[in-house]
Motif scaffolding. Structure first.
Motif, mmCIF file in Angstrom:
data_model
loop_
_atom_site.group_PDB
_atom_site.id
_atom_site.type_symbol
_atom_site.label_atom_id
_atom_site.label_comp_id
_atom_site.label_asym_id
_atom_site.label_seq_id
_atom_site.Cartn_x
_atom_site.Cartn_y
_atom_site.Cartn_z
ATOM 1 N N ARG A 36 0.817 -1.203 0.000
ATOM 2 C CA ARG A 36 0.000 0.000 0.000
ATOM 3 C C ARG A 36 0.853 1.257 0.000
ATOM 4 N NH1 ARG A 36 -3.080 -3.301 1.849
ATOM 5 N NH2 ARG A 36 -3.004 -3.809 4.006
ATOM 6 N N VAL A 37 0.303 2.266 -0.651
ATOM 7 C CA VAL A 37 0.832 3.624 -0.592
ATOM 8 C C VAL A 37 -0.339 4.487 -0.131
ATOM 9 C CG1 VAL A 37 1.649 5.558 -1.993
ATOM 10 C CG2 VAL A 37 2.573 3.279 -2.382
ATOM 11 N N THR A 38 -0.141 5.254 0.940
ATOM 12 C CA THR A 38 -1.226 6.067 1.493
ATOM 13 C C THR A 38 -0.717 7.460 1.844
ATOM 14 O OG1 THR A 38 -0.764 5.291 3.748
ATOM 15 C CG2 THR A 38 -2.414 4.048 2.474
ATOM 16 N N GLU A 39 -1.670 8.330 2.174
ATOM 17 C CA GLU A 39 -1.379 9.682 2.653
ATOM 18 C C GLU A 39 -0.451 10.443 1.708
ATOM 19 O OE1 GLU A 39 -0.263 9.765 6.852
ATOM 20 O OE2 GLU A 39 -1.313 7.848 7.135
ATOM 21 N N VAL A 40 -0.651 10.267 0.417
ATOM 22 C CA VAL A 40 0.209 10.920 -0.569
ATOM 23 C C VAL A 40 -0.164 12.390 -0.674
ATOM 24 C CG1 VAL A 40 0.870 11.005 -2.998
ATOM 25 C CG2 VAL A 40 0.545 8.794 -1.867
ATOM 26 N N THR A 41 0.857 13.238 -0.581
ATOM 27 C CA THR A 41 0.672 14.666 -0.823
ATOM 28 C C THR A 41 1.664 15.093 -1.893
ATOM 29 O OG1 THR A 41 2.212 15.276 0.950
ATOM 30 C CG2 THR A 41 -0.128 15.149 1.534
ATOM 31 N N GLU A 42 1.261 16.094 -2.667
ATOM 32 C CA GLU A 42 2.126 16.601 -3.730
ATOM 33 C C GLU A 42 2.415 18.072 -3.470
ATOM 34 O OE1 GLU A 42 2.307 17.047 -8.591
ATOM 35 O OE2 GLU A 42 0.803 15.756 -7.684
ATOM 36 N N ARG A 43 3.679 18.420 -3.605
ATOM 37 C CA ARG A 43 4.098 19.815 -3.436
ATOM 38 C C ARG A 43 3.990 20.542 -4.763
ATOM 39 N NH1 ARG A 43 8.556 16.978 -1.277
ATOM 40 N NH2 ARG A 43 8.289 16.611 0.931
ATOM 41 N N SER A 44 4.128 21.835 -4.735
ATOM 42 C CA SER A 44 4.013 22.648 -5.959
ATOM 43 C C SER A 44 5.108 22.328 -6.977
ATOM 44 C CB SER A 44 4.039 24.141 -5.616
ATOM 45 O OG SER A 44 5.251 24.471 -4.971
ATOM 46 N N ASP A 45 6.246 21.780 -6.527
ATOM 47 C CA ASP A 45 7.329 21.448 -7.455
ATOM 48 C C ASP A 45 7.166 20.055 -8.072
ATOM 49 O OD1 ASP A 45 7.943 19.810 -5.321
ATOM 50 O OD2 ASP A 45 9.977 20.574 -5.049
ATOM 51 N N GLY A 46 6.041 19.375 -7.771
ATOM 52 C CA GLY A 46 5.785 18.058 -8.339
ATOM 53 C C GLY A 46 6.276 16.896 -7.494
ATOM 54 N N THR A 47 7.061 17.175 -6.444
ATOM 55 C CA THR A 47 7.541 16.091 -5.598
ATOM 56 C C THR A 47 6.405 15.608 -4.700
ATOM 57 O OG1 THR A 47 8.344 17.601 -3.884
ATOM 58 C CG2 THR A 47 9.916 16.940 -5.598
ATOM 59 N N ARG A 48 6.530 14.345 -4.320
ATOM 60 C CA ARG A 48 5.474 13.743 -3.495
ATOM 61 C C ARG A 48 6.072 13.098 -2.260
ATOM 62 N NH1 ARG A 48 3.796 12.049 -9.088
ATOM 63 N NH2 ARG A 48 1.959 13.288 -9.524
ATOM 64 N N ARG A 49 5.210 12.941 -1.272
ATOM 65 C CA ARG A 49 5.566 12.209 -0.055
ATOM 66 C C ARG A 49 4.343 11.433 0.384
ATOM 67 N NH1 ARG A 49 6.635 16.987 4.088
ATOM 68 N NH2 ARG A 49 8.570 15.853 4.059
ATOM 69 N N GLY A 50 4.594 10.400 1.182
ATOM 70 C CA GLY A 50 3.481 9.591 1.659
ATOM 71 C C GLY A 50 3.976 8.479 2.555
ATOM 72 N N ARG A 51 3.124 7.514 2.779
ATOM 73 C CA ARG A 51 3.432 6.372 3.637
ATOM 74 C C ARG A 51 3.411 5.109 2.789
ATOM 75 N NH1 ARG A 51 5.166 7.155 8.303
ATOM 76 N NH2 ARG A 51 4.315 5.184 8.995
ATOM 77 N N TYR A 52 4.182 4.114 3.213
ATOM 78 C CA TYR A 52 4.198 2.828 2.512
ATOM 79 C C TYR A 52 3.990 1.692 3.494
ATOM 80 C CZ TYR A 52 8.913 2.060 4.323
ATOM 81 O OH TYR A 52 9.988 1.880 5.153
ATOM 82 N N GLU A 53 3.460 0.596 2.976
ATOM 83 C CA GLU A 53 3.425 -0.665 3.703
ATOM 84 C C GLU A 53 4.033 -1.704 2.773
ATOM 85 O OE1 GLU A 53 0.321 -3.885 5.606
ATOM 86 O OE2 GLU A 53 -0.340 -1.809 5.353
ATOM 87 N N TYR A 54 5.063 -2.370 3.244
ATOM 88 C CA TYR A 54 5.855 -3.308 2.448
ATOM 89 C C TYR A 54 5.901 -4.629 3.190
ATOM 90 C CZ TYR A 54 9.957 -4.824 -0.292
ATOM 91 O OH TYR A 54 10.816 -5.494 -1.120
#
Length: 145
Positions: A36-54
């Motif tokens: 899973r990939v959750t809580e994804v946010t995108e910044r104005s420069d196109g970069t993203r961050r979020g959470r993973y479950e592996y």
């Protein structure tokens, strides 16, 4: 640190390949152990961050990811923190008729993994994940063979 890399050439332009890989939700399609990939946010420069479950050999590992280098359409580096530490790096280079994608993983796993599995088994698992990611990119991005 476990290191693995592979490359392939696809029949789409670099920008198309980059856009597919840069979408974190597509990583679940590419990397079998990524559940899973959750809580994804995108910044104005196109970069993203979020959470993973592996998951690796039945061991659940969670943490966060963040694009730490986003040079569209040439380079994407996604850093991982939490249970799995390290980076997934993707380089996109013009090639005759498309794009060559190089995928490099450099990962550290917690003791809960290393106590249960020999290092060679973990390395084989990481290598398998990269090979599967490349095969899946081939399917999604119409590789010239």
């Amino acid at each position: 640190m476990f290191h693995s890399e592979a490359e392939l050439t696809v029949s789409v332009p670099p920008r198309t390949a980059f856009s597919f890989v840069a979408d974190p939700y597509n990583l679940v399609k590419l990397i079998p152990g990524l559940l899973r990939v959750t809580e994804v946010t995108e910044r104005s420069d196109g970069t993203r961050r979020g959470r993973y479950e592996y998951e690796l050999a039945g061991i659940s590992l969670t943490g966060a990811f963040e694009d730490t280098h986003h040079e569209e359409p040439a380079l994407l580096v996604r850093s991982l923190t939490g249970a799995v530490e390290g980076t997934w790096r993707y380089r996109f280079e013009d090639a005759p008729g498309g794009t060559t994608i190089t995928h490099v993983a450099e990962l550290e796993f917690p003791e809960t993994v290393l106590d249960r599995l020999p290092e060679l088994a973990v390395q084989a698992y990481v290598d398998g994940e990269i090979q599967t990611a490349i095969a899946t990119l081939r399917a999604f991005l119409n590789v010239e063979q």
